[in-house]
Write an enzyme that holds these catalytic residues in place. Structure first.
Site, mmCIF file in Angstrom:
data_model
loop_
_atom_site.group_PDB
_atom_site.id
_atom_site.type_symbol
_atom_site.label_atom_id
_atom_site.label_comp_id
_atom_site.label_asym_id
_atom_site.label_seq_id
_atom_site.Cartn_x
_atom_site.Cartn_y
_atom_site.Cartn_z
ATOM 1 N N ASN A 171 -18.396 13.297 -95.001
ATOM 2 C CA ASN A 171 -19.115 13.741 -96.198
ATOM 3 C C ASN A 171 -19.113 15.254 -96.300
ATOM 4 O O ASN A 171 -19.136 15.960 -95.290
ATOM 5 C CB ASN A 171 -20.552 13.219 -96.178
ATOM 6 C CG ASN A 171 -20.596 11.710 -96.297
ATOM 7 O OD1 ASN A 171 -19.600 11.093 -96.650
ATOM 8 N ND2 ASN A 171 -21.736 11.125 -95.983
ATOM 9 N N CYS A 202 -11.579 31.733 -100.860
ATOM 10 C CA CYS A 202 -10.320 32.217 -101.411
ATOM 11 C C CYS A 202 -9.186 31.643 -100.567
ATOM 12 O O CYS A 202 -9.224 31.749 -99.348
ATOM 13 C CB CYS A 202 -10.284 33.738 -101.382
ATOM 14 S SG CYS A 202 -8.676 34.380 -101.897
ATOM 15 N N PRO A 257 -22.261 -2.689 -96.053
ATOM 16 C CA PRO A 257 -22.517 -3.947 -96.765
ATOM 17 C C PRO A 257 -21.258 -4.770 -96.982
ATOM 18 O O PRO A 257 -21.343 -5.976 -97.223
ATOM 19 C CB PRO A 257 -23.108 -3.502 -98.111
ATOM 20 C CG PRO A 257 -23.206 -2.031 -98.093
ATOM 21 C CD PRO A 257 -22.586 -1.500 -96.855
ATOM 22 N N CYS A 260 -11.651 35.372 -107.182
ATOM 23 C CA CYS A 260 -11.920 36.128 -105.955
ATOM 24 C C CYS A 260 -12.235 37.568 -106.322
ATOM 25 O O CYS A 260 -11.468 38.196 -107.040
ATOM 26 C CB CYS A 260 -10.708 36.057 -105.027
ATOM 27 S SG CYS A 260 -10.912 37.063 -103.542
ATOM 28 N N GLY A 273 -20.918 3.418 -93.265
ATOM 29 C CA GLY A 273 -20.686 3.778 -94.665
ATOM 30 C C GLY A 273 -19.335 4.378 -94.963
ATOM 31 O O GLY A 273 -19.227 5.230 -95.835
ATOM 32 N N THR A 274 -18.316 3.936 -94.256
ATOM 33 C CA THR A 274 -16.973 4.411 -94.580
ATOM 34 C C THR A 274 -16.039 3.230 -94.782
ATOM 35 O O THR A 274 -16.121 2.240 -94.056
ATOM 36 C CB THR A 274 -16.418 5.386 -93.508
ATOM 37 O OG1 THR A 274 -15.070 5.737 -93.866
ATOM 38 C CG2 THR A 274 -16.424 4.799 -92.115
ATOM 39 N N SER A 275 -15.157 3.378 -95.783
ATOM 40 C CA SER A 275 -14.205 2.299 -96.065
ATOM 41 C C SER A 275 -13.085 2.286 -95.039
ATOM 42 O O SER A 275 -12.328 1.324 -94.956
ATOM 43 C CB SER A 275 -13.632 2.469 -97.474
ATOM 44 O OG SER A 275 -13.017 3.729 -97.601
ATOM 45 N N HIS A 310 -14.312 17.082 -93.370
ATOM 46 C CA HIS A 310 -13.705 17.373 -94.671
ATOM 47 C C HIS A 310 -14.341 18.566 -95.363
ATOM 48 O O HIS A 310 -14.232 18.714 -96.580
ATOM 49 C CB HIS A 310 -13.772 16.126 -95.565
ATOM 50 C CG HIS A 310 -12.940 14.981 -95.046
ATOM 51 N ND1 HIS A 310 -13.100 13.671 -95.449
ATOM 52 C CD2 HIS A 310 -11.927 14.966 -94.141
ATOM 53 C CE1 HIS A 310 -12.214 12.903 -94.807
ATOM 54 N NE2 HIS A 310 -11.516 13.658 -94.007
HETATM 55 P P1 NAD Z 1 -15.458 5.497 -99.555
HETATM 56 O O1 NAD Z 1 -15.979 5.806 -100.934
HETATM 57 O O2 NAD Z 1 -14.043 5.191 -99.393
HETATM 58 O O3 NAD Z 1 -16.263 4.263 -98.936
HETATM 59 C C1 NAD Z 1 -17.662 4.183 -98.974
HETATM 60 C C2 NAD Z 1 -18.109 3.019 -98.132
HETATM 61 O O4 NAD Z 1 -19.527 3.004 -98.129
HETATM 62 C C3 NAD Z 1 -17.646 1.649 -98.619
HETATM 63 O O5 NAD Z 1 -17.052 0.946 -97.543
HETATM 64 C C4 NAD Z 1 -18.945 0.973 -99.074
HETATM 65 O O6 NAD Z 1 -18.928 -0.424 -98.821
HETATM 66 C C5 NAD Z 1 -19.949 1.659 -98.191
HETATM 67 N N1 NAD Z 1 -21.328 1.660 -98.697
HETATM 68 C C6 NAD Z 1 -21.779 1.635 -99.980
HETATM 69 N N2 NAD Z 1 -23.112 1.651 -100.002
HETATM 70 C C7 NAD Z 1 -23.540 1.696 -98.711
HETATM 71 C C8 NAD Z 1 -24.825 1.733 -98.091
HETATM 72 N N3 NAD Z 1 -25.946 1.743 -98.806
HETATM 73 N N4 NAD Z 1 -24.863 1.769 -96.739
HETATM 74 C C9 NAD Z 1 -23.715 1.763 -95.995
HETATM 75 N N5 NAD Z 1 -22.489 1.733 -96.531
HETATM 76 C C10 NAD Z 1 -22.408 1.692 -97.876
HETATM 77 O O7 NAD Z 1 -15.940 6.718 -98.663
HETATM 78 P P2 NAD Z 1 -15.310 7.328 -97.329
HETATM 79 O O8 NAD Z 1 -14.863 6.246 -96.415
HETATM 80 O O9 NAD Z 1 -16.303 8.330 -96.875
HETATM 81 O O10 NAD Z 1 -13.986 8.096 -97.772
HETATM 82 C C11 NAD Z 1 -13.863 8.760 -98.990
HETATM 83 C C12 NAD Z 1 -13.669 10.276 -98.963
HETATM 84 O O11 NAD Z 1 -14.491 10.713 -100.020
HETATM 85 C C13 NAD Z 1 -14.131 11.028 -97.758
HETATM 86 O O12 NAD Z 1 -13.098 11.865 -97.394
HETATM 87 C C14 NAD Z 1 -15.306 11.900 -98.246
HETATM 88 O O13 NAD Z 1 -15.091 13.244 -97.848
HETATM 89 C C15 NAD Z 1 -15.254 11.845 -99.739
HETATM 90 N N6 NAD Z 1 -16.560 11.664 -100.411
HETATM 91 C C16 NAD Z 1 -17.697 12.273 -99.934
HETATM 92 C C17 NAD Z 1 -18.918 12.076 -100.551
HETATM 93 C C18 NAD Z 1 -20.142 12.767 -99.995
HETATM 94 O O14 NAD Z 1 -20.030 13.815 -99.361
HETATM 95 N N7 NAD Z 1 -21.338 12.208 -100.179
HETATM 96 C C19 NAD Z 1 -18.997 11.249 -101.679
HETATM 97 C C20 NAD Z 1 -17.819 10.635 -102.154
HETATM 98 C C21 NAD Z 1 -16.613 10.866 -101.501
HETATM 99 ZN ZN ZN Z 2 -8.911 36.594 -102.467
#
Ligand code: NAD
Ligand code: ZN
Length: 250
Positions: A103, A128, A217, A150, A190-192, A120
């Site tokens: 995140n 810049c 979930p 910049c 919470g990551t796909s 990330h």
């Molecule tokens: P993703 O969007 O691919 O997956 C999100 C996952 O979260 C899914 O598997 C979903 O089932 C799960 N989810 C949804 N609600 C949930 C809950 N209440 N509790 C637990 N899990 C839950 O996200 P990712 O795997 O982090 O990869 C996407 C990329 O997007 C990353 O590189 C990230 O940097 C970026 N991103 C970041 C943010 C942020 O900083 N909040 C937001 C969106 C995307």
């Molecule tokens: Zn510069």
């Protein structure tokens, strides 16, 4: 939620000396921050890969900044939720705890987590590409015109996040890999599990014998490496688990 599995996860955490966690956008979902692949994650019907990439930025920096401005504006009101707070508590309960997040929202640090590897980058960072400027700026929305320039070289500034197709910040992946290699219990929350190399960390941990515990979930690309899979929201599951770890460690 499978309570028996939650108890097994908590007991493993209570007994472990080294714990690491990999978090993704789902951890922030309960703070009202949309995930990329869930509802509300698309901006003007575009896929994130079309906006969060060096090619997109070179072609149309204003468009890319409007997308980030939209995300920054949505984040400006977001507060850490129960999942962020539970992970911050867990850090205090385990002798060695490493948190690796995909995140970019900064909510883990805001919740009190001390050791956070931001794989990330951070959406509040503005830098810049030539290296003149790299600072945290929480202004949202940014004043026009976009892209911001910049002050030194007048080139377009960019968000301090890692885009699709870019290398991770120097040192960040190394630190994350060490966290995966040393963990006895590895939480995946919470990551796909489709963005690499972040997802490979869970496979690395599992391959080295760590107990991988997934909280999501939905079934994900990493479910097959998890010894314990909790089909639940991050806030509910982590609060219950960390409560139990707290009792056990008292
Ligand atoms: P993703 O969007 O691919 O997956 C999100 C996952 O979260 C899914 O598997 C979903 O089932 C799960 N989810 C949804 N609600 C949930 C809950 N209440 N509790 C637990 N899990 C839950 O996200 P990712 O795997 O982090 O990869 C996407 C990329 O997007 C990353 O590189 C990230 O940097 C970026 N991103 C970041 C943010 C942020 O900083 N909040 C937001 C969106 C995307
Ligand atoms: Zn510069």
């Amino acid at each position: 939620m499978d309570l028996d599995a939650a108890v097994r996860a908590a007991d493993a955490l209570a007994a472990a000396r080294r714990v690491s966690a990999l978090t993704g956008a789902g951890v922030s979902a309960e703070s009202g921050v949309p995930t990329f692949r869930g509802p509300g994650g698309l901006w003007e019907g575009r896929r994130p890969e079309e906006l969060a990439s060096p090619v997109a930025f070179a072609a149309d920096p204003e468009l890319v900044w409007r997308f980030y401005d939209w995300r920054r504006t949505r984040l400006a009101g977001a507060r850490p939720n129960a999942a962020h707070r539970a992970l911050a508590r867990l850090e205090q309960l385990v002798p060695s705890f490493e948190l690796v997040t995909q995140n970019v929202d900064g909510l883990h640090a805001e919740a009190g987590s001390r050791r956070v590897v931001e794989l990330h980058g951070n959406i509040w960072r503005v830098r810049c590409p030539r290296g003149c400027v790299d600072e945290i700026d929480r202004t949202a929305p940014l004043p026009p015109p976009l892209p911001p320039r910049c002050p030194r070289c007048r080139g377009p500034l960019r968000p301090g996040v890692v885009w699709f197709g870019e290398a991770l910040p120097p040192g960040a992946f190394e630190a994350a890999r060490r966290a995966a290699e040393s963990a006895e219990v590895f939480l995946v929350v919470g990551t796909s599990g489709v963005v690499e190399p972040a997802a490979s960390l869970a496979r690395l941990a599992a391959g080295r014998g760590a107990l991988v515990v997934e909280i999501n979930p939905d079934v994900t690309a990493l479910t097959d490496v998890a010894a314990i899979s909790l089909r639940a929201g991050a806030g509910e599951a982590l609060s219950a688990i960390v409560d139990r770890v707290e009792e056990a460690r008292r």
